[in-house]
Design an enzyme around this catalytic site. Structure first.
Site, PDB file in Angstrom:
ATOM      1  N   ASP A 168       0.856  -1.183   0.000  1.00  0.00           N
ATOM      2  CA  ASP A 168       0.000   0.000   0.000  1.00  0.00           C
ATOM      3  C   ASP A 168       0.892   1.233   0.000  1.00  0.00           C
ATOM      4  O   ASP A 168       2.048   1.173   0.421  1.00  0.00           O
ATOM      5  CB  ASP A 168      -0.904  -0.009   1.244  1.00  0.00           C
ATOM      6  CG  ASP A 168      -1.917   1.125   1.262  1.00  0.00           C
ATOM      7  OD1 ASP A 168      -2.283   1.611   0.179  1.00  0.00           O
ATOM      8  OD2 ASP A 168      -2.361   1.511   2.364  1.00  0.00           O
ATOM      9  N   HIS A 169       0.370   2.331  -0.488  1.00  0.00           N
ATOM     10  CA  HIS A 169       1.084   3.603  -0.448  1.00  0.00           C
ATOM     11  C   HIS A 169       0.731   4.372   0.820  1.00  0.00           C
ATOM     12  O   HIS A 169      -0.441   4.453   1.197  1.00  0.00           O
ATOM     13  CB  HIS A 169       0.708   4.474  -1.652  1.00  0.00           C
ATOM     14  CG  HIS A 169       1.312   4.022  -2.944  1.00  0.00           C
ATOM     15  ND1 HIS A 169       0.578   3.906  -4.108  1.00  0.00           N
ATOM     16  CD2 HIS A 169       2.578   3.661  -3.265  1.00  0.00           C
ATOM     17  CE1 HIS A 169       1.373   3.511  -5.088  1.00  0.00           C
ATOM     18  NE2 HIS A 169       2.586   3.347  -4.604  1.00  0.00           N
TER      19      HIS A 169
ATOM     20  N   PHE B  45      -4.824   4.553   0.199  1.00  0.00           N
ATOM     21  CA  PHE B  45      -5.908   3.645  -0.191  1.00  0.00           C
ATOM     22  C   PHE B  45      -5.619   2.920  -1.497  1.00  0.00           C
ATOM     23  O   PHE B  45      -6.464   2.835  -2.379  1.00  0.00           O
ATOM     24  CB  PHE B  45      -7.246   4.400  -0.265  1.00  0.00           C
ATOM     25  CG  PHE B  45      -7.437   5.377   0.854  1.00  0.00           C
ATOM     26  CD1 PHE B  45      -7.344   4.957   2.180  1.00  0.00           C
ATOM     27  CD2 PHE B  45      -7.682   6.705   0.608  1.00  0.00           C
ATOM     28  CE1 PHE B  45      -7.504   5.853   3.228  1.00  0.00           C
ATOM     29  CE2 PHE B  45      -7.834   7.616   1.644  1.00  0.00           C
ATOM     30  CZ  PHE B  45      -7.748   7.194   2.960  1.00  0.00           C
ATOM     31  N   HIS B  46      -4.408   2.351  -1.587  1.00  0.00           N
ATOM     32  CA  HIS B  46      -3.987   1.595  -2.764  1.00  0.00           C
ATOM     33  C   HIS B  46      -3.557   0.172  -2.395  1.00  0.00           C
ATOM     34  O   HIS B  46      -2.507  -0.284  -2.823  1.00  0.00           O
ATOM     35  CB  HIS B  46      -2.825   2.306  -3.458  1.00  0.00           C
ATOM     36  CG  HIS B  46      -3.142   3.672  -3.965  1.00  0.00           C
ATOM     37  ND1 HIS B  46      -2.151   4.594  -4.268  1.00  0.00           N
ATOM     38  CD2 HIS B  46      -4.320   4.285  -4.230  1.00  0.00           C
ATOM     39  CE1 HIS B  46      -2.717   5.715  -4.706  1.00  0.00           C
ATOM     40  NE2 HIS B  46      -4.037   5.554  -4.683  1.00  0.00           N
ATOM     41  N   PRO B  47      -4.337  -0.580  -1.616  1.00  0.00           N
ATOM     42  CA  PRO B  47      -3.911  -1.942  -1.268  1.00  0.00           C
ATOM     43  C   PRO B  47      -3.939  -2.858  -2.485  1.00  0.00           C
ATOM     44  O   PRO B  47      -4.888  -2.849  -3.269  1.00  0.00           O
ATOM     45  CB  PRO B  47      -4.929  -2.366  -0.210  1.00  0.00           C
ATOM     46  CG  PRO B  47      -6.156  -1.566  -0.523  1.00  0.00           C
ATOM     47  CD  PRO B  47      -5.647  -0.242  -1.010  1.00  0.00           C
TER      48      PRO B  47
END
Length: 546
Positions: free
Chosen positions: A292-293, A472-474
């Site tokens: 994630d980021h 919110f980039h899982p």
């Protein structure tokens, strides 16, 4: 009818594409199953309305991670779409393909056929690019709009800053020169959100061979030995089993796809045994490799009017609301993320290592579905943000209980490598250099605490641990790899060790892309459909010749 050729689990960004592509020739029946309901909502349709859906359990899974030791024991809030269109219906709309090298990395990681030259045609096929003057490029179903004519005039300072620092400036981060500061393109059409449901699912539902069941929970995949044959689903009418004549494609997202596989007996053997789930295929990578980021924002009071000046006073809100309703233009037709891009924190690096966001507004957030997420400050302000583009930390997602209603356990394991810590410091130093430019000094009235210019490397890192948050980039919890010793899926997205089952969504990424993940998720599903149909045609040819 309880038997369909293809069953697609999830009507999110990937599932909508699959529903469209698998049904287009009219030869196959497709069942789409979605836990959420209708996306017919003013706040979904209005681009800036994602501030209202951010904490809305009616359209959002509203996940929380486990406390993370490297971020001072804090939990992270993860909104995930639970509605037609999935996260494409509640996200911040930024459309970013990623950098070409991201996909060459995918191929090097074992995802054969997923290099940049292979995936680029799929991007071109899905996009319909609307330029600032209204010119349209491409004929794909997904509208990607250049909204620069409505972005705030103060954004000019960001571009002056970039030129002063020698950072590249690019017309479009999705174009032939993706590196540099730019105005972000967003997924809107005529001022309204254009989600995956709009682009792909609605055309599919117009066909008689597509069936949608919404507001249902897929409890498990039915297995006959190691053959996936159907799914057990709980609906408002009770429990039903649907059968797949050809394949089941799980597109439930990076959180729910590994959860469903584990609940169906595909996952870490010890975990499944702990919950009394019969082991179909033991694979410790199911739910692993989570990436994630993380990002952080620095707030400034501005020396001239910004978007705050328009959206803070009640009369400004009223005027912009009326403007939007009458013309579909203005700040309500945009994302809060107006400018940014991919840059190198050090000119000697071989490729960009940071994604930055440059927003002409400051605000506080309120964790409530009953109030707007974004509360705009009363004074002019702006934000400088960065996120390291290629984190190397790996977390995991596992069942927390055998009950399908129980949210999974999410362990992000953020900042657990020295490389990630070094990238944070490099990003902080980059923001310091930005803040020191003459362009930004002229735009700045005062830094709001903490002032990054007062922080040394240790201070940058400690502040990041204290305030950073998920972007919110899982991804990658069912990653493609060479074999089951490295991942969950082969390069055709088939689950190792079983038949009749694929996973096609962000969980399949071998690695996180450098930026926003919605565009590559849609691209992946587009290519997945081609692979599925090609395999079906090959199997039919083999059957006929045999």
């Amino acid at each position: 009818m309880k038997t369909f050729d293809y069953i697609v689990v999830g009507a999110g960004s990937a599932g909508c594409v699959l529903a469209d592509r698998l049904s287009r020739d009219g030869l196959h029946t497709v069942l789409v199953l979605e836990a959420g309901g209708s996306d017919n909502s003013f706040w979904i349709r209005t681009p800036i309305g994602y501030g209202r859906t951010f904490f809305d359990p009616r359209v959002n899974w509203m996940y929380n991670t486990e406390p993370d030791p490297q971020t001072n024991g804090r939990t992270s809030y993860w909104p995930r779409g639970k509605v037609l269109g999935g996260s494409s219906s509640i996200n911040a709309l930024v459309y970013c393909r990623g950098l070409p090298g991201d996909f060459d990395d995918w191929e090097a990681a074992g995802a054969g056929g997923w290099g940049w030259n292979a995936v680029r045609p799929h991007y071109e096929a899905i996009e319909r690019r609307v330029l600032a003057d209204g010119t349209v490029e491409g004929s794909g179903p997904l509208f990607v709009s250049d909204v620069s004519r409505d972005t705030h005039a103060c954004n000019r300072h960001y571009f002056a800053m970039a030129r002063e620092l020698g950072l590249p400036v690019t017309e479009d981060c999705n174009g032939p020169s993706p590196e540099g500061i730019t105005r972000y393109r967003i997924t809107t059409r005529r001022g309204r959100r254009w989600s995956a449901a709009d682009a792909f699912l609605r055309p599919a539902l117009a066909r008689p061979n597509v069936t949608l069941v919404a507001n249902c929970l897929v409890e498990r995949i039915v297995m006959a030995g190691r053959q996936a044959t159907g799914v057990t689903v709980r609906t408002g009418q009770g429990r039903e089993t649907f059968h797949a004549a050809r394949e089941i494609i799980v597109s439930a997202g990076a959180v729910n796809s590994p959860k469903l596989l584990q609940a169906s007996g595909i996952g870490p053997g010890a975990l499944l045994q702990q919950f009394g789930i019969p082991v179909v295929m033991a694979n410790d990578h199911v739910g692993g490799n989570l990436q994630d980021h993380l990002g952080i924002s620095y707030y400034y009071k501005a020396s001239e009017p910004t978007l705050n000046s328009v959206l803070s006073p009640w009369w400004g809100k009223a005027m912009q609301g009326a403007r939007y309703l009458l013309t579909r233009r203005g700040p309500l037709s945009l994302s809060v993320n107006q400018c940014g891009g991919f840059v190198r924190s050090d000119a000697h690096l071989s490729r960009p290592d940071q994604q930055i966001y440059l927003n002409p507004m400051t605000y506080t957030t309120t964790p409530s579905a009953k109030r707007p997420l974004i509360r705009v400050d009363s004074f002019p302000g702006f934000i400088l943000s960065f996120q390291p583009a290629r984190p190397t930390s790996r977390g995991w997602i596992t069942l927390a209980a055998p009950d399908p209603d129980v949210a999974p356990k999410i362990v992000p394991n953020y900042l657990s490598t020295e490389k990630d810590l070094a990238d944070v410091i490099a990003g902080g130093r980059l923001i310091q250099r930005m803040a020191r430019t003459a362009a930004m000094r002229a735009f700045t009235k005062a830094a709001m605490a903490p002032d990054i210019l007062a922080l040394d490397d240790a201070g940058i890192l400690e502040d990041f641990r204290r305030r950073c948050g998920s972007v919110f980039h899982p991804v990658s919890t069912c990653r493609m790899a060479r074999d089951a010793g490295e991942g969950v899926l082969d390069s055709r997205l088939r689950v190792f060790g079983v038949t009749g089952l694929r996973v096609a969504d962000a969980s399949a990424f071998p690695n996180v892309t450098s930026g926003n993940t919605n565009a590559p998720t849609i691209m992946l599903a587009h290519r997945a459909a081609d692979l599925i149909l090609a395999d079906a045609a090959g199997a039919e040819t083999e059957r006929m010749s045999g």
